[in-house]
Every structure is written in structure tokens, then in C-alpha cells.
Design an enzyme around this catalytic site. Sequence first.
Site, PDB file in Angstrom:
ATOM      1  N   GLY A  17       0.631  -1.219   0.046  1.00 41.96           N
ATOM      2  CA  GLY A  17      -0.130   0.034   0.148  1.00 41.96           C
ATOM      3  C   GLY A  17       0.800   1.295   0.222  1.00 41.96           C
ATOM      4  N   SER A  19       2.621   4.759   1.010  1.00 37.20           N
ATOM      5  CA  SER A  19       3.317   5.330   2.170  1.00 37.20           C
ATOM      6  C   SER A  19       2.189   5.866   3.295  1.00 37.20           C
ATOM      7  CB  SER A  19       4.516   6.147   1.927  1.00 37.20           C
ATOM      8  OG  SER A  19       4.969   6.789   2.943  1.00 37.20           O
ATOM      9  N   SER A  21      -0.144   4.313   4.777  1.00 34.52           N
ATOM     10  CA  SER A  21      -1.476   3.731   4.514  1.00 34.52           C
ATOM     11  C   SER A  21      -1.804   2.960   6.067  1.00 34.52           C
ATOM     12  CB  SER A  21      -1.378   2.800   3.308  1.00 34.52           C
ATOM     13  OG  SER A  21      -0.464   1.594   3.728  1.00 34.52           O
ATOM     14  N   LYS A  23       0.199   0.279   6.782  1.00 27.57           N
ATOM     15  CA  LYS A  23       0.894  -1.334   6.656  1.00 27.57           C
ATOM     16  C   LYS A  23       1.682  -1.666   7.832  1.00 27.57           C
ATOM     17  CE  LYS A  23       3.339  -0.133   3.211  1.00 27.57           C
ATOM     18  NZ  LYS A  23       3.323   1.180   3.065  1.00 27.57           N
ATOM     19  N   SER A  24       2.731  -0.972   8.279  1.00 29.56           N
ATOM     20  CA  SER A  24       3.442  -1.179   9.291  1.00 29.56           C
ATOM     21  C   SER A  24       2.762  -1.391  10.672  1.00 29.56           C
ATOM     22  CB  SER A  24       4.510  -0.239   9.374  1.00 29.56           C
ATOM     23  OG  SER A  24       5.402  -0.605   8.295  1.00 29.56           O
ATOM     24  N   SER A  91       6.045  -1.746  -2.128  1.00 32.46           N
ATOM     25  CA  SER A  91       6.227  -2.602  -3.263  1.00 32.46           C
ATOM     26  C   SER A  91       4.994  -2.328  -4.346  1.00 32.46           C
ATOM     27  CB  SER A  91       5.849  -4.222  -2.816  1.00 32.46           C
ATOM     28  OG  SER A  91       4.716  -4.568  -2.193  1.00 32.46           O
TER      29      SER A  91
END
Length: 193
Positions: A17, A19, A21, A23-24, A91
Site C-alpha cells: 500500500g 506510504s 497507509s 501497513k506497518s 512494493s
Amino acid sequence: ERCTLRHQKGFTLWFTGLSASGKSTIAIALEQHLLHLGLAAYRLDGDNIRFGLNKDLGFGERDRGENIRRIAEVALLFSDSCTIALTSFISPYRSDRATARTLHTSRSIPFIEVYVHVPLAVAESRDPKGLYAKARAGEIKDFTGISAPYEEPEDAEIVIRSGETGVEDAVAQIVRYLEENGLLGKEDMARTA
């Protein structure tokens, strides 16, 4: 034999997704949840990959592709050892994600793409490092979503709309998918009782 002895299956959860978003944040919460269940899990992200294994790579299209290829290989090693690998990287290119998937599926190792979708305006409003503002000012070249493309997944197994879904609900959504698809089972839950 290793997976039988460890009482768990290895697989890769590939978070993708924009930056900012989430994700981490979601991957960290999921990793903690899995560890509290007594499962071996390991998260790969920019902090532990870009400053070590991939410190020789830049952010152009070719280097981004090599970055993802190396991450996929490391995730495969973790998964092959019956560890749950969580990768959290933008990615941006479908072809790179497809390569990561094929690497896993060719070895019969499950690969679950988790698309953390967020509208660009929401990602920009969350931007903790001010990267979007710098990209819009021309200070950062090849910034995904601004001056470089992000190719949205077409067939992600899990889609999380992080602008509408909280972290706990996102973790629950992923766990539900894993249970429904036989990747987390009753024996995993029984270990924590």
C-alpha cells in the site's frame, strides 16, 4: 517434519500500500497478536531491511525491483522454516509482487497479499515524516503516489480499507482469513489456553 514439530505452518503475509497507509502499524499489531498466541512470526520492513541487507539499493524502478526480490527471498526462508513472515513494503509494482508470489507458490508455501488501501489524500494527511510534502515540493524524486506509480493489487486475498478500519479490526480481519483458510487452526489456539 519441522512444521509438525513446531506445531505451526509457515507462510508469508505480504502487506502492500501507499506510504502512510497503515501497513506497518497493522503488521506490528498482527505480529504481536501471533506472538501472544505462541506462534513464531517475524516482520520485515524498511527499518530492518533498507539499512542492512538492501542498503546498497536506491529508489529507482530497477533498485525497487531488486529490493522486493531480496525481501521475497528472505520471507521465503522464514516461511520455509515454519515461521510466519510478515512483510510491510510499498512494493508498488504488480510484476514485483507477482514474482514474490510465484517464488512462494512454486515451493508450495502460502503467499497472502494484504492490500492496505487508503485514499491518497488520507495518506498525505497522516504523513508523519512529511514525505508527501517534500515529494510535492520536488525534494524527493520517484516518490510513490506522487512522482512514481503505485499499481493497486487486482486480486489481493485481503483488502483492508485503513481509512475506515481500525488496527484491531484489521488484525481480526486477517486472523479470520487465516483461520478460514487453514493457516491458523484450533491447535494454534489450544497452545495458549
